[in-house]
Design a protein around this motif. Structure first.
Motif, PDB file in Angstrom:
ATOM      1  N   MET A   1     -15.234  -0.885  -5.831  1.00 49.95           N
ATOM      2  CA  MET A   1     -14.286  -0.025  -4.997  1.00 49.95           C
ATOM      3  C   MET A   1     -12.871  -0.589  -5.273  1.00 49.95           C
ATOM      4  O   MET A   1     -12.734  -1.590  -4.924  1.00 49.95           O
ATOM      5  CB  MET A   1     -14.788  -0.059  -3.781  1.00 49.95           C
ATOM      6  N   ILE A   2     -12.281   0.321  -5.716  1.00 48.44           N
ATOM      7  CA  ILE A   2     -10.606   0.157  -5.528  1.00 48.44           C
ATOM      8  C   ILE A   2     -10.030   1.008  -4.314  1.00 48.44           C
ATOM      9  O   ILE A   2     -10.038   1.958  -4.230  1.00 48.44           O
ATOM     10  CB  ILE A   2     -10.228   0.539  -6.877  1.00 48.44           C
ATOM     11  N   ILE A   3      -9.131   0.221  -3.582  1.00 46.36           N
ATOM     12  CA  ILE A   3      -8.308   0.517  -2.464  1.00 46.36           C
ATOM     13  C   ILE A   3      -6.896   0.575  -2.856  1.00 46.36           C
ATOM     14  O   ILE A   3      -6.545  -0.603  -3.101  1.00 46.36           O
ATOM     15  CB  ILE A   3      -8.883   0.041  -1.202  1.00 46.36           C
ATOM     16  N   GLU A   4      -6.024   1.844  -3.064  1.00 48.69           N
ATOM     17  CA  GLU A   4      -4.758   1.688  -3.447  1.00 48.69           C
ATOM     18  C   GLU A   4      -4.058   2.202  -2.081  1.00 48.69           C
ATOM     19  O   GLU A   4      -4.472   3.445  -1.675  1.00 48.69           O
ATOM     20  CB  GLU A   4      -4.518   2.649  -4.462  1.00 48.69           C
ATOM     21  N   GLN A   5      -2.845   1.359  -1.851  1.00 47.27           N
ATOM     22  CA  GLN A   5      -2.257   1.896  -0.601  1.00 47.27           C
ATOM     23  C   GLN A   5      -1.049   3.445  -1.354  1.00 47.27           C
ATOM     24  O   GLN A   5      -0.764   2.948  -2.566  1.00 47.27           O
ATOM     25  CB  GLN A   5      -0.932   0.961  -0.365  1.00 47.27           C
ATOM     26  N   THR A   6      -1.188   4.443  -0.348  1.00 41.69           N
ATOM     27  CA  THR A   6      -0.504   5.358  -0.661  1.00 41.69           C
ATOM     28  C   THR A   6       0.946   5.264  -0.323  1.00 41.69           C
ATOM     29  O   THR A   6       1.249   4.065   0.128  1.00 41.69           O
ATOM     30  CB  THR A   6      -0.901   6.727  -0.048  1.00 41.69           C
ATOM     31  N   ASN A   7       1.966   6.070  -0.525  1.00 47.68           N
ATOM     32  CA  ASN A   7       3.428   5.907  -0.068  1.00 47.68           C
ATOM     33  C   ASN A   7       3.402   6.086   1.577  1.00 47.68           C
ATOM     34  O   ASN A   7       4.605   5.890   2.043  1.00 47.68           O
ATOM     35  CB  ASN A   7       4.241   6.950  -0.754  1.00 47.68           C
ATOM     36  N   LEU A   8       2.467   6.373   2.201  1.00 49.25           N
ATOM     37  CA  LEU A   8       2.297   6.334   3.595  1.00 49.25           C
ATOM     38  C   LEU A   8       1.627   4.933   4.111  1.00 49.25           C
ATOM     39  O   LEU A   8       0.655   4.668   3.591  1.00 49.25           O
ATOM     40  CB  LEU A   8       1.746   7.516   4.017  1.00 49.25           C
ATOM     41  N   GLU A   9       2.431   4.498   5.151  1.00 48.73           N
ATOM     42  CA  GLU A   9       1.769   3.328   5.515  1.00 48.73           C
ATOM     43  C   GLU A   9       0.607   3.406   6.300  1.00 48.73           C
ATOM     44  O   GLU A   9       0.120   4.689   6.976  1.00 48.73           O
ATOM     45  CB  GLU A   9       2.636   2.984   6.749  1.00 48.73           C
ATOM     46  N   ASP A  10      -0.400   2.631   5.887  1.00 50.23           N
ATOM     47  CA  ASP A  10      -1.955   2.844   6.438  1.00 50.23           C
ATOM     48  C   ASP A  10      -2.832   3.694   5.854  1.00 50.23           C
ATOM     49  O   ASP A  10      -3.982   3.992   6.354  1.00 50.23           O
ATOM     50  CB  ASP A  10      -2.145   2.514   7.833  1.00 50.23           C
ATOM     51  N   CYS A  11      -2.373   4.423   4.654  1.00 49.84           N
ATOM     52  CA  CYS A  11      -3.186   5.772   4.214  1.00 49.84           C
ATOM     53  C   CYS A  11      -3.450   5.095   2.555  1.00 49.84           C
ATOM     54  O   CYS A  11      -2.589   4.765   2.046  1.00 49.84           O
ATOM     55  CB  CYS A  11      -2.156   6.965   4.268  1.00 49.84           C
ATOM     56  N   PHE A  12      -4.874   5.236   2.562  1.00 51.03           N
ATOM     57  CA  PHE A  12      -5.482   4.615   1.135  1.00 51.03           C
ATOM     58  C   PHE A  12      -6.193   5.463   0.464  1.00 51.03           C
ATOM     59  O   PHE A  12      -7.012   6.453   0.977  1.00 51.03           O
ATOM     60  CB  PHE A  12      -6.170   3.484   1.621  1.00 51.03           C
ATOM     61  N   ILE A  13      -5.984   5.312  -0.706  1.00 51.55           N
ATOM     62  CA  ILE A  13      -6.889   6.060  -1.846  1.00 51.55           C
ATOM     63  C   ILE A  13      -8.065   5.154  -2.199  1.00 51.55           C
ATOM     64  O   ILE A  13      -7.869   3.985  -2.294  1.00 51.55           O
ATOM     65  CB  ILE A  13      -6.148   6.392  -3.132  1.00 51.55           C
ATOM     66  N   ILE A  14      -9.314   5.517  -2.151  1.00 50.79           N
ATOM     67  CA  ILE A  14     -10.495   4.844  -2.374  1.00 50.79           C
ATOM     68  C   ILE A  14     -11.239   5.371  -3.634  1.00 50.79           C
ATOM     69  O   ILE A  14     -11.549   6.480  -3.657  1.00 50.79           O
ATOM     70  CB  ILE A  14     -11.394   4.668  -1.012  1.00 50.79           C
ATOM     71  N   THR A  15     -11.226   4.548  -4.677  1.00 51.54           N
ATOM     72  CA  THR A  15     -11.791   5.020  -5.849  1.00 51.54           C
ATOM     73  C   THR A  15     -13.226   4.153  -6.040  1.00 51.54           C
ATOM     74  O   THR A  15     -13.222   2.869  -6.101  1.00 51.54           O
ATOM     75  CB  THR A  15     -11.112   4.862  -7.126  1.00 51.54           C
ATOM     76  N   PRO A  16     -14.344   4.708  -6.288  1.00 50.42           N
ATOM     77  CA  PRO A  16     -15.522   4.001  -6.472  1.00 50.42           C
ATOM     78  C   PRO A  16     -15.892   3.550  -7.665  1.00 50.42           C
ATOM     79  O   PRO A  16     -15.230   3.973  -8.485  1.00 50.42           O
ATOM     80  CB  PRO A  16     -16.635   5.061  -5.742  1.00 50.42           C
ATOM     81  N   ASN A  17     -16.546   2.422  -7.921  1.00 43.19           N
ATOM     82  CA  ASN A  17     -17.008   2.306  -8.976  1.00 43.19           C
ATOM     83  C   ASN A  17     -18.355   2.943  -9.277  1.00 43.19           C
ATOM     84  O   ASN A  17     -19.414   2.654  -8.767  1.00 43.19           O
ATOM     85  CB  ASN A  17     -17.500   0.439  -9.031  1.00 43.19           C
ATOM     86  N   VAL A  18     -18.011   3.976 -10.182  1.00 42.86           N
ATOM     87  CA  VAL A  18     -19.195   4.746 -10.851  1.00 42.86           C
ATOM     88  C   VAL A  18     -20.054   4.371 -11.775  1.00 42.86           C
ATOM     89  O   VAL A  18     -19.558   3.623 -12.726  1.00 42.86           O
ATOM     90  CB  VAL A  18     -18.630   6.257 -11.118  1.00 42.86           C
ATOM     91  N   LEU A  19     -21.525   3.977 -11.772  1.00 49.86           N
ATOM     92  CA  LEU A  19     -22.186   3.555 -12.630  1.00 49.86           C
ATOM     93  C   LEU A  19     -23.051   4.729 -13.246  1.00 49.86           C
ATOM     94  O   LEU A  19     -23.674   5.349 -12.532  1.00 49.86           O
ATOM     95  CB  LEU A  19     -23.199   2.824 -11.912  1.00 49.86           C
ATOM     96  N   GLU A  20     -22.949   4.961 -14.629  1.00 53.29           N
ATOM     97  CA  GLU A  20     -23.439   6.200 -15.306  1.00 53.29           C
ATOM     98  C   GLU A  20     -24.409   5.550 -16.404  1.00 53.29           C
ATOM     99  O   GLU A  20     -24.225   4.757 -17.280  1.00 53.29           O
ATOM    100  CB  GLU A  20     -22.350   7.034 -15.808  1.00 53.29           C
ATOM    101  N   ASP A  21     -25.318   6.694 -16.576  1.00 51.12           N
ATOM    102  CA  ASP A  21     -26.416   6.430 -17.914  1.00 51.12           C
ATOM    103  C   ASP A  21     -26.826   7.455 -17.795  1.00 51.12           C
ATOM    104  O   ASP A  21     -26.443   8.585 -17.463  1.00 51.12           O
ATOM    105  CB  ASP A  21     -27.417   5.346 -17.427  1.00 51.12           C
ATOM    106  N   ASP A  22     -28.079   7.710 -18.888  1.00 45.88           N
ATOM    107  CA  ASP A  22     -28.334   9.200 -19.303  1.00 45.88           C
ATOM    108  C   ASP A  22     -29.201   9.752 -18.015  1.00 45.88           C
ATOM    109  O   ASP A  22     -29.395  10.662 -18.364  1.00 45.88           O
ATOM    110  CB  ASP A  22     -29.411   8.855 -20.406  1.00 45.88           C
ATOM    111  N   ARG A  23     -29.407   9.140 -17.147  1.00 41.08           N
ATOM    112  CA  ARG A  23     -30.197   9.795 -15.793  1.00 41.08           C
ATOM    113  C   ARG A  23     -29.115  10.456 -15.031  1.00 41.08           C
ATOM    114  O   ARG A  23     -29.619  11.383 -14.264  1.00 41.08           O
ATOM    115  CB  ARG A  23     -30.877   8.862 -15.048  1.00 41.08           C
TER     116      ARG A  23
END
Length: 181
Positions: A1-23
């Motif tokens: 999980m990656i959490i990035e601060q936006t240009n707004l105080e205390d507001c965050f973008i959360i990007t998950p670590n996606v695990l992909e395979d043939d399923r």
């Protein structure tokens, strides 16, 4: 999980670590401990909400006042939206500033919106399913909002105004200066 601060105080973008395979794929959409470790914020979500909308639907800008203010963690389960947060905290360094991000099922990003913010989203695809967690219960008497096209906020919705679909309620929301003058 990656959490990035936006240009707004205390507001965050959360990007998950996606695990992909043939399923297909798997990802952890929320982990309280990781969230708290990376943001220094203690959040206890108590209510989940979901909506389905057509392309062009704009919902917002909404917020809850006083004791019923809500922090939200928003995401798209199907389709895509342009998600917008506006800082309404008068003592914040980013008061009256906005932030927007595209949320969809390709990037799987989420936006954490703290208490004291207005929130809205514009649906970019038909049959979009939008989901959000709240850290406080909904209270009809505490609901409020700001008109989506308020000139003080100058939000770029990246859509032709004549193609927007809004509820009568959202079209009658007050202007920013009427709430904060």
């Amino acid at each position: 999980m990656i959490i990035e601060q936006t240009n707004l105080e205390d507001c965050f973008i959360i990007t998950p670590n996606v695990l992909e395979d043939d399923r297909g794929y798997f990802f952890e959409s929320f982990n309280r401990k990781k969230f708290e470790d990376l943001t220094d914020m203690n959040i206890d979500f108590v209510q989940d909400n979901q909506s389905k909308s057509s392309k062009g639907v704009l919902r917002g800008l909404h917020f809850q006042k006083g004791d019923y203010a809500q922090a939200k963690l928003v995401r798209v389960l199907k389709g895509s939206v342009l998600d917008v947060a506006v800082d309404l905290r008068p003592n914040s360094k980013t008061f009256s500033k906005s932030f927007s991000v595209k949320l969809d099922t390709i990037n799987n990003k989420q936006l954490f919106i703290p208490r004291g913010f207005a929130h809205g989203f514009l649906v970019l695809e038909n049959d979009t399913i939008f989901s959000y967690k709240c850290d406080n219960y909904y209270n009809k008497l505490s609901e409020s909002g700001i008109l989506y096209n308020d000139q003080t906020l100058a939000i770029n919705w990246e859509f032709k105004e004549e193609e927007l679909i809004l509820s009568p309620k959202d079209l009658s929301l007050p202007m920013f200066n009427d709430l904060f003058s």
